[in-house]
Write an enzyme that holds these catalytic residues in place. Structure first.
Site, PDB file in Angstrom:
ATOM      1  N   HIS A   1      -8.275  -5.015  -0.673  1.00  0.00           N
ATOM      2  CA  HIS A   1      -6.829  -4.272  -0.040  1.00  0.00           C
ATOM      3  C   HIS A   1      -6.787  -4.484   1.492  1.00  0.00           C
ATOM      4  O   HIS A   1      -7.461  -4.637   2.441  1.00  0.00           O
ATOM      5  CB  HIS A   1      -7.352  -2.946  -0.381  1.00  0.00           C
ATOM      6  CG  HIS A   1      -6.110  -1.279  -0.204  1.00  0.00           C
ATOM      7  ND1 HIS A   1      -5.172  -1.726  -1.492  1.00  0.00           N
ATOM      8  CD2 HIS A   1      -5.628  -1.346   0.993  1.00  0.00           C
ATOM      9  CE1 HIS A   1      -3.919  -0.679  -0.735  1.00  0.00           C
ATOM     10  NE2 HIS A   1      -4.626  -0.663   0.679  1.00  0.00           N
TER      11      HIS A   1
ATOM     12  N   SER B   1       0.944  -1.314   0.087  1.00  0.00           N
ATOM     13  CA  SER B   1      -0.263  -0.056   0.125  1.00  0.00           C
ATOM     14  C   SER B   1       0.502   1.108  -0.163  1.00  0.00           C
ATOM     15  O   SER B   1       1.785   1.459  -0.867  1.00  0.00           O
ATOM     16  CB  SER B   1      -1.286  -0.109   1.305  1.00  0.00           C
ATOM     17  OG  SER B   1      -2.057   1.455   1.385  1.00  0.00           O
TER      18      SER B   1
ATOM     19  N   ASP C   1      -9.808  -3.663  -4.913  1.00  0.00           N
ATOM     20  CA  ASP C   1      -9.017  -2.994  -4.504  1.00  0.00           C
ATOM     21  C   ASP C   1      -9.048  -1.671  -5.443  1.00  0.00           C
ATOM     22  O   ASP C   1      -8.951  -1.607  -6.852  1.00  0.00           O
ATOM     23  CB  ASP C   1      -7.624  -3.117  -4.639  1.00  0.00           C
ATOM     24  CG  ASP C   1      -6.719  -1.802  -3.507  1.00  0.00           C
ATOM     25  OD1 ASP C   1      -7.288  -0.780  -3.410  1.00  0.00           O
ATOM     26  OD2 ASP C   1      -5.670  -2.490  -3.802  1.00  0.00           O
TER      27      ASP C   1
END
Length: 315
Positions: free
Chosen positions: A284, A155, A254
């Site tokens: 995610h 991320s 995501d």
């Protein structure tokens, strides 16, 4: 997707972020009864006058002994955690990093970079860069071989990993050979103006929302002009040549999915070796789930295959 699952996801996928509440929620991960079984070591590196904490996670004794018997220097994953540049910590990621060390047989070095908004761009990035420079120039206690280091992040950590590799290429101070990006945040816009379809189709109802991503960017940036900086948003770079061999894993549901895959295409078009895999049915943040979770198992199959390919290429 079953209707009941979608209902639960909708309930959990509220809009923006409230910083202190998000940090307190993240801190719940520190309560881990398995941590007594982790073999760790805390160390520090300097970014100017600031000491950047690093926690080392070691694989099994057998894996370490096999490496020592082969006469090779240790293989290391230099890891930058996610959390939108504003939450999470090395302690919150202990289970992730301990599991990574066991699953790959490599030492994992998790970097405690400084968080926004107290420390806005590029402070956290420069903490990560300083840590990488120490490892790649063999000024760390592990006696590292730069060819046996992999830069990795998930991320926002994937953003930092790619930016560190890009900065290293541009400055010429060290040369990362491998990077692994797990559902990386690489762009500078998560409004309706985004060019990526996944921001529109996955921007609500799937835990991480487009609104949250915009909030994270606002907390991370020092000025709005930062959003045009390729070290802030690596997908904006004008030059993708001479980048490390790269593995990118994206999640089907995501908002960041399409930018990660587009970044992979840009790297490949510039002549780099790239693997991009989309984890079907994943959201995610799935990488932080337990090792028995199928999406995590699938991910480590890709990660280990990539690392083994890189190792074979050095023989």
């Amino acid at each position: 997707m079953p209707r009941a699952v979608k209902t639960v996801l909708q309930a959990l996928s509220y809009g923006g972020i409230e910083l202190e509440a998000s940090r307190k929620l993240a801190d719940i991960k520190k309560m881990d009864p398995m941590r007594i079984f982790y073999k760790t070591l805390d160390a520090e590196v300097y970014n100017g006058d600031y000491k950047v904490p690093i926690r080392l996670f070691f694989p099994t004794e057998e894996a370490m002994e096999n490496g020592a018997a082969s006469g090779k220097k240790p293989s290391v994953i230099l890891f930058f955690h996610g959390g939108g540049w504003v939450t999470e910590s090395v302690e919150n990621y202990e289970r992730v990093c301990a599991r990574m060390a066991q699953s790959t047989g490599q030492i994992v070095a998790s970097v405690e970079y400084r968080l926004a908004p107290e420390h806005r761009f590029p402070v956290g990035l420069m903490d990560c860069y300083a840590a990488a420079k120490v490892f790649y120039t063999n000024r760390f206690l592990l006696n590292t071989d730069p060819d046996r280091i992999t830069i990795m992040g998930d991320s926002a950590g994937g953003n930092l990993a790619s930016a560190v590799c890009m900065m290293a290429r541009d400055r010429g101070e060290f040369f990362p050979k491998k990077q692994i990006l797990i559902y990386p945040a690489l762009n500078n816009c998560y409004t309706e103006a985004s060019p990526f379809e996944s921001v529109k189709t996955n921007g609500t109802g799937y835990l991480l929302t487009a609104e949250k991503m915009e909030d994270y960017l606002k907390l991370y940036e020092r000025t709005p002009e930062d959003r045009q900086n390729p070290y802030f948003a690596p997908i904006l770079a004008g030059d993708f040549r001479n980048m490390p061999d790269t593995l990118i894993l994206t999640a089907e549901f995501d908002p960041l999915r399409d930018e990660g895959e587009a970044f992979g295409r840009k790297l490949a078009e510039a002549g780099n070796y790239v693997e991009t895999h989309r984890i079907a049915g994943a959201f995610h943040g799935y990488f932080a789930l337990g090792i028995k979770f199928l999406h995590v198992q699938e991910s480590f199959e890709y990660v280990n295959r990539f690392l083994e390919r890189e190792e074979a290429g050095r023989r």
